[in-house]
Design a protein around this motif. Sequence first.
Motif, PDB file in Angstrom:
ATOM      1  N   VAL A   1       0.817  -1.211   0.000  1.00 47.07           N
ATOM      2  CA  VAL A   1       0.000   0.000   0.000  1.00 47.07           C
ATOM      3  C   VAL A   1       0.853   1.265   0.000  1.00 47.07           C
ATOM      4  O   VAL A   1       0.499   2.260  -0.640  1.00 47.07           O
ATOM      5  N   ILE A   2       1.975   1.220   0.671  1.00 46.82           N
ATOM      6  CA  ILE A   2       2.837   2.405   0.731  1.00 46.82           C
ATOM      7  C   ILE A   2       3.433   2.697  -0.634  1.00 46.82           C
ATOM      8  O   ILE A   2       3.441   3.849  -1.094  1.00 46.82           O
ATOM      9  N   ASN A   3       3.901   1.674  -1.337  1.00 45.71           N
ATOM     10  CA  ASN A   3       4.424   1.871  -2.694  1.00 45.71           C
ATOM     11  C   ASN A   3       3.318   2.375  -3.626  1.00 45.71           C
ATOM     12  O   ASN A   3       3.541   3.300  -4.419  1.00 45.71           O
TER      13      ASN A   3
ATOM     14  N   GLU B   1     -11.341   4.210   2.187  1.00 43.89           N
ATOM     15  CA  GLU B   1     -11.961   2.892   2.275  1.00 43.89           C
ATOM     16  C   GLU B   1     -11.048   1.854   2.921  1.00 43.89           C
ATOM     17  O   GLU B   1     -11.519   0.977   3.657  1.00 43.89           O
ATOM     18  N   TYR B   2      -9.732   1.938   2.678  1.00 43.52           N
ATOM     19  CA  TYR B   2      -8.831   0.890   3.159  1.00 43.52           C
ATOM     20  C   TYR B   2      -7.679   1.377   4.038  1.00 43.52           C
ATOM     21  O   TYR B   2      -7.377   0.750   5.051  1.00 43.52           O
ATOM     22  N   LEU B   3      -7.005   2.449   3.666  1.00 46.37           N
ATOM     23  CA  LEU B   3      -5.844   2.883   4.440  1.00 46.37           C
ATOM     24  C   LEU B   3      -6.242   3.367   5.829  1.00 46.37           C
ATOM     25  O   LEU B   3      -5.676   2.934   6.829  1.00 46.37           O
ATOM     26  N   TYR B   4      -7.192   4.281   5.903  1.00 49.29           N
ATOM     27  CA  TYR B   4      -7.513   4.876   7.198  1.00 49.29           C
ATOM     28  C   TYR B   4      -8.144   3.899   8.177  1.00 49.29           C
ATOM     29  O   TYR B   4      -7.865   3.981   9.380  1.00 49.29           O
ATOM     30  N   PRO B   5      -8.965   2.946   7.724  1.00 51.96           N
ATOM     31  CA  PRO B   5      -9.391   1.912   8.679  1.00 51.96           C
ATOM     32  C   PRO B   5      -8.195   1.110   9.231  1.00 51.96           C
ATOM     33  O   PRO B   5      -8.190   0.755  10.415  1.00 51.96           O
ATOM     34  N   ALA B   6      -7.189   0.853   8.396  1.00 53.54           N
ATOM     35  CA  ALA B   6      -5.986   0.154   8.872  1.00 53.54           C
ATOM     36  C   ALA B   6      -5.225   1.021   9.872  1.00 53.54           C
ATOM     37  O   ALA B   6      -4.702   0.515  10.877  1.00 53.54           O
TER      38      ALA B   6
ATOM     39  N   GLU C   1      -6.105  -4.080  -2.178  1.00 49.64           N
ATOM     40  CA  GLU C   1      -7.425  -3.495  -1.945  1.00 49.64           C
ATOM     41  C   GLU C   1      -7.501  -2.057  -2.462  1.00 49.64           C
ATOM     42  O   GLU C   1      -8.510  -1.653  -3.056  1.00 49.64           O
ATOM     43  N   VAL C   2      -6.450  -1.293  -2.261  1.00 50.60           N
ATOM     44  CA  VAL C   2      -6.416   0.095  -2.731  1.00 50.60           C
ATOM     45  C   VAL C   2      -6.483   0.133  -4.258  1.00 50.60           C
ATOM     46  O   VAL C   2      -7.232   0.927  -4.836  1.00 50.60           O
ATOM     47  N   ARG C   3      -5.723  -0.725  -4.922  1.00 45.52           N
ATOM     48  CA  ARG C   3      -5.768  -0.759  -6.398  1.00 45.52           C
ATOM     49  C   ARG C   3      -7.170  -1.112  -6.889  1.00 45.52           C
ATOM     50  O   ARG C   3      -7.676  -0.504  -7.837  1.00 45.52           O
ATOM     51  N   SER C   4      -7.794  -2.079  -6.239  1.00 45.22           N
ATOM     52  CA  SER C   4      -9.152  -2.468  -6.613  1.00 45.22           C
ATOM     53  C   SER C   4     -10.131  -1.320  -6.385  1.00 45.22           C
ATOM     54  O   SER C   4     -10.984  -1.034  -7.236  1.00 45.22           O
ATOM     55  N   ALA C   5     -10.011  -0.642  -5.266  1.00 39.51           N
ATOM     56  CA  ALA C   5     -10.914   0.480  -4.952  1.00 39.51           C
ATOM     57  C   ALA C   5     -10.751   1.611  -5.962  1.00 39.51           C
ATOM     58  O   ALA C   5     -11.745   2.230  -6.365  1.00 39.51           O
ATOM     59  N   LYS C   6      -9.543   1.883  -6.393  1.00 38.06           N
ATOM     60  CA  LYS C   6      -9.317   2.976  -7.357  1.00 38.06           C
ATOM     61  C   LYS C   6      -9.991   2.680  -8.693  1.00 38.06           C
ATOM     62  O   LYS C   6     -10.467   3.595  -9.353  1.00 38.06           O
ATOM     63  N   ARG C   7     -10.034   1.402  -9.070  1.00 40.23           N
ATOM     64  CA  ARG C   7     -10.670   1.044 -10.344  1.00 40.23           C
ATOM     65  C   ARG C   7     -12.174   1.308 -10.327  1.00 40.23           C
ATOM     66  O   ARG C   7     -12.779   1.588 -11.356  1.00 40.23           O
ATOM     67  N   LEU C   8     -12.803   1.205  -9.147  1.00 42.57           N
ATOM     68  CA  LEU C   8     -14.251   1.359  -9.032  1.00 42.57           C
ATOM     69  C   LEU C   8     -14.682   2.723  -8.506  1.00 42.57           C
ATOM     70  O   LEU C   8     -15.870   3.040  -8.503  1.00 42.57           O
ATOM     71  N   ALA C   9     -13.738   3.518  -8.072  1.00 41.61           N
ATOM     72  CA  ALA C   9     -14.051   4.768  -7.370  1.00 41.61           C
ATOM     73  C   ALA C   9     -14.655   5.818  -8.288  1.00 41.61           C
ATOM     74  O   ALA C   9     -14.427   5.818  -9.501  1.00 41.61           O
ATOM     75  N   PRO C  10     -15.413   6.741  -7.699  1.00 43.84           N
ATOM     76  CA  PRO C  10     -15.894   7.905  -8.456  1.00 43.84           C
ATOM     77  C   PRO C  10     -14.702   8.706  -8.995  1.00 43.84           C
ATOM     78  O   PRO C  10     -13.580   8.565  -8.511  1.00 43.84           O
ATOM     79  N   THR C  11     -14.963   9.532  -9.984  1.00 38.97           N
ATOM     80  CA  THR C  11     -13.900  10.355 -10.576  1.00 38.97           C
ATOM     81  C   THR C  11     -14.181  11.845 -10.425  1.00 38.97           C
ATOM     82  O   THR C  11     -13.428  12.663 -10.926  1.00 38.97           O
ATOM     83  N   ARG C  12     -15.283  12.168  -9.772  1.00 41.53           N
ATOM     84  CA  ARG C  12     -15.652  13.576  -9.573  1.00 41.53           C
ATOM     85  C   ARG C  12     -15.791  13.828  -8.079  1.00 41.53           C
ATOM     86  O   ARG C  12     -16.221  12.941  -7.330  1.00 41.53           O
ATOM     87  N   PRO C  13     -15.433  15.044  -7.652  1.00 42.54           N
ATOM     88  CA  PRO C  13     -15.500  15.330  -6.218  1.00 42.54           C
ATOM     89  C   PRO C  13     -16.932  15.339  -5.704  1.00 42.54           C
ATOM     90  O   PRO C  13     -17.830  15.856  -6.367  1.00 42.54           O
ATOM     91  N   LEU C  14     -17.112  14.740  -4.553  1.00 48.62           N
ATOM     92  CA  LEU C  14     -18.406  14.709  -3.865  1.00 48.62           C
ATOM     93  C   LEU C  14     -18.163  15.141  -2.418  1.00 48.62           C
ATOM     94  O   LEU C  14     -18.195  14.318  -1.502  1.00 48.62           O
ATOM     95  N   PRO C  15     -17.891  16.434  -2.199  1.00 48.96           N
ATOM     96  CA  PRO C  15     -17.493  16.862  -0.859  1.00 48.96           C
ATOM     97  C   PRO C  15     -18.530  16.625   0.224  1.00 48.96           C
ATOM     98  O   PRO C  15     -18.178  16.526   1.391  1.00 48.96           O
TER      99      PRO C  15
END
Length: 185
Positions: free
Chosen positions: A7-9, A55-60, A140-154
């Motif tokens: 995840v760090i890399n 979704e993944y880093l901050y829960p860890a 998990e981070v790579r998988s989440a990025k593939r499905l994530a939104p691409t526009r800001p939803l503040p």
Amino acid sequence: MAHGGDVINELTTDHREVDDLFDRIERAEPGSPERRNLTDRLTIELVRHSVAEEEYLYPAVRRHLRDGNTLADKEIADHGRVEELLKDLEGRDAADPEFNYLLAQLRTEVEAHVRDEETHLFVQLQAACAPGELERLGDEVRSAKRLAPTRPLPNAPDAPPADTFLEPGTGLVDRVRDFVTRRGK
């Protein structure tokens, strides 16, 4: 640096790509379509990266680090400020006088966030987690990025379970809209 690995890399590679996009935006002609397009690409990358971290880093971080809740809350607050700036930029033409000002504010916020993550958070996480855990988080981070939104939803929820239900559908809609409009290409 290539994507993959722990995840760090993975996240550090994202950070270098964002640095490069900021540099390319600064070199682009002010007010030009290229500057707008590069800013759209930057937005896409920052939103996907933020969603994956939340979704993944901050829960860890919450699970493995002393004061993990405080650290994760601070990082999520940083993301909120970045998303507000991205939302302000999204609706502006590159020739708008506010565009460059907002872009400079965005870069300042992102660079401070990256510096903090790389010099403190990642070091602590690497010390606290087994290599296998960091590798799993990278996947998990790579998988989440593939499905994530691409526009800001503040104003979107950034905590489970609401974020878990919102992201895949929003991400799909965003990617279809991006494809049709060629946003970020």
